[in-house]
Design a protein around this motif. Structure first.
Motif, mmCIF file in Angstrom:
data_model
loop_
_atom_site.group_PDB
_atom_site.id
_atom_site.type_symbol
_atom_site.label_atom_id
_atom_site.label_comp_id
_atom_site.label_asym_id
_atom_site.label_seq_id
_atom_site.Cartn_x
_atom_site.Cartn_y
_atom_site.Cartn_z
ATOM 1 N N ARG A 22 97.387 125.337 61.238
ATOM 2 C CA ARG A 22 97.415 124.125 60.404
ATOM 3 C C ARG A 22 98.681 123.334 60.758
ATOM 4 N N ASP A 23 98.548 122.039 60.892
ATOM 5 C CA ASP A 23 99.678 121.141 61.183
ATOM 6 C C ASP A 23 100.575 121.703 62.299
ATOM 7 N N LYS A 51 100.433 114.700 47.406
ATOM 8 C CA LYS A 51 99.826 114.657 48.738
ATOM 9 C C LYS A 51 99.991 116.016 49.391
ATOM 10 N N ARG A 52 99.160 116.305 50.392
ATOM 11 C CA ARG A 52 99.234 117.612 51.059
ATOM 12 C C ARG A 52 100.533 117.725 51.846
ATOM 13 N N SER A 53 101.245 118.832 51.612
ATOM 14 C CA SER A 53 102.525 119.013 52.309
ATOM 15 C C SER A 53 102.290 119.377 53.776
ATOM 16 N N ILE A 54 103.343 119.281 54.559
ATOM 17 C CA ILE A 54 103.255 119.574 55.995
ATOM 18 C C ILE A 54 103.490 121.066 56.192
ATOM 19 N N ALA A 55 102.518 121.724 56.830
ATOM 20 C CA ALA A 55 102.652 123.172 57.057
ATOM 21 C C ALA A 55 103.505 123.412 58.301
ATOM 22 N N PHE A 56 104.540 124.224 58.131
ATOM 23 C CA PHE A 56 105.339 124.656 59.293
ATOM 24 C C PHE A 56 105.872 126.055 59.018
ATOM 25 N N GLU A 110 92.722 122.393 59.988
ATOM 26 C CA GLU A 110 92.321 123.759 60.317
ATOM 27 C C GLU A 110 92.237 123.945 61.805
ATOM 28 N N SER A 111 92.267 125.219 62.198
ATOM 29 C CA SER A 111 92.099 125.590 63.598
ATOM 30 C C SER A 111 90.760 125.058 64.114
#
Ligand code: SF4
Ligand code: FES
Length: 257
Positions: free
Chosen positions: A110-111, A49-54, A12-13
């Motif tokens: 995020r990410d 698993k948590r994916s990569i946010a882009f 998170e920010s």
């Protein structure tokens, strides 16, 4: 092709982040950088698993939303957008570092996703052009010299990606704002609000906390649209001329609701 990826993870920010290492194998050299990340995310999904946010939208170099810093270069090593960067641009077996754009004015959400709404507010501050709507005017009623058209259109192709801000050691948005001001201030349609546009966009830039230009030139070097640093000179001239006029035509700037 096989790669080792060091990717910035931040939930998170405002939270601390860190690099996480992933191995990707069997990647098609013709895959784009974002397609390679899609494949990794698919695998992470299968592994629960948590994916990569882009960020991405057009994936054609038009929208400016894919904002990755790849191996230290905003958008990657080739001066094209991240979505137009291909895996064949990297050496097989390479370790690639992927980060979000870094600037105080563009905080990480995020990410690899950043909040670039400060750039939108600079555009909003520039306001509207007061051309009338209705039937199309006769094309020759407002002739524009080809050289001026070309200069205006060269500036108009800015896609608002923010790479110039991320590359600038001062976090300045002068190339971006200069492109927007140059585009409209050169054309007949942009003349009625010429002064207020330059004044209000510069004012908004300062309010957002973007830094000042000290002529490093990194902005233009990384710009995927190859916007010339000349637009910064144009912005400075337009701003100076506007401040000499006591009453801008539309002194009230438009603000985000
Ligand atoms: S000037 Fe170039 S780097 Fe900056 S926002 Fe526009 S397209 Fe992106
Ligand atoms: S996703 Fe639109 S420019 Fe990259």
């Amino acid at each position: 092709m096989n790669f080792k990826l060091e990717i910035w993870r931040q939930f998170e920010s405002g939270e601390d982040g860190a690099f996480e290492t992933f191995e990707v194998t069997g990647i098609d050299p013709e895959a784009s950088f974002l397609e390679m990340l899609d494949q990794l995310n698919e695998r992470l999904g299968q592994e629960k698993k948590r994916s990569i946010a882009f960020d991405s939208d057009c994936r054609e170099g038009i929208c400016g939303s894919c904002s990755l810093v790849i191996d230290g270069h905003p958008h990657g090593p080739r001066q094209v957008t991240s979505c137009q960067t291909y895996m064949r641009d990297f050496i097989d077996g390479a370790t690639i570092k992927v980060e979000p754009f870094r600037a105080n004015t563009m905080p990480v959400i995020r990410d690899l996703v950043t909040d670039r709404s400060a750039l939108d507010r600079v555009i909003q501050a520039g306001g509207y052009i007061s051309t009338t709507t209705g039937p199309q005017p006769e094309p020759n009623s407002q002739p524009v010299a080809p050289a001026v058209q070309e200069e205006a259109m060269d500036a108009a192709i800015c896609i608002g990606c923010g790479a110039c801000v991320a590359a600038c050691p001062n976090g300045a948005a002068m190339l971006f704002t200069g492109a927007k001001v140059t585009h409209l201030n050169l054309l007949p349609q942009g003349q009625p609000e010429r002064e207020s546009r330059a004044l209000n966009m510069v004012l908004q830039m300062d309010e957002e906390g973007f830094g000042g230009c000290t002529n490093y030139g990194e902005c233009s070097r990384v710009c995927p649209q190859e916007i010339s640093i000349d637009v910064i000179g144009m912005l400075n001239r337009e701003y100076r001329k506007a401040t000499l006029k006591k009453t801008p035509k539309h002194p009230k700037k438009m603000v985000a609701q």
